[in-house]
Design a protein around this motif. Structure first.
Motif: not given
Length: 70
Positions: A35-40, A42-53
């Motif tokens: 769910g967290h991955v999906s939200q990032v 979709a642009g509904k949440r921000e996570s620079a660390r996850l975007v890098e992964k």
């Protein structure tokens, strides 16, 4: 850094296919929830660390495909 022609979600899905994983499996391997991955993605949440992964995963699995498409 210029934005790729394809969006991150599309590239991530393609990398998952090449890796033989589902988004849920990848998220679990990374200690995340799907769910967290999906939200990032979709642009509904921000996570620079996850975007890098995600970007590193895409780069690892699509490096030859992306180079050919450029």
């Amino acid at each position: 850094m210029p934005r790729a022609k394809h969006n991150r979600k599309t590239l991530f899905r393609a990398a998952l296919v090449i890796a033989g994983l589902t988004a849920e499996q990848w998220a679990a391997q990374e200690g995340l929830t799907a769910g967290h991955v999906s939200q990032v993605l979709a642009g509904k949440r921000e996570s620079a660390r996850l975007v890098e992964k995600i970007d590193a995963f895409v780069q690892e699995h699509l490096k030859h495909s992306v180079a050919l498409a450029s």
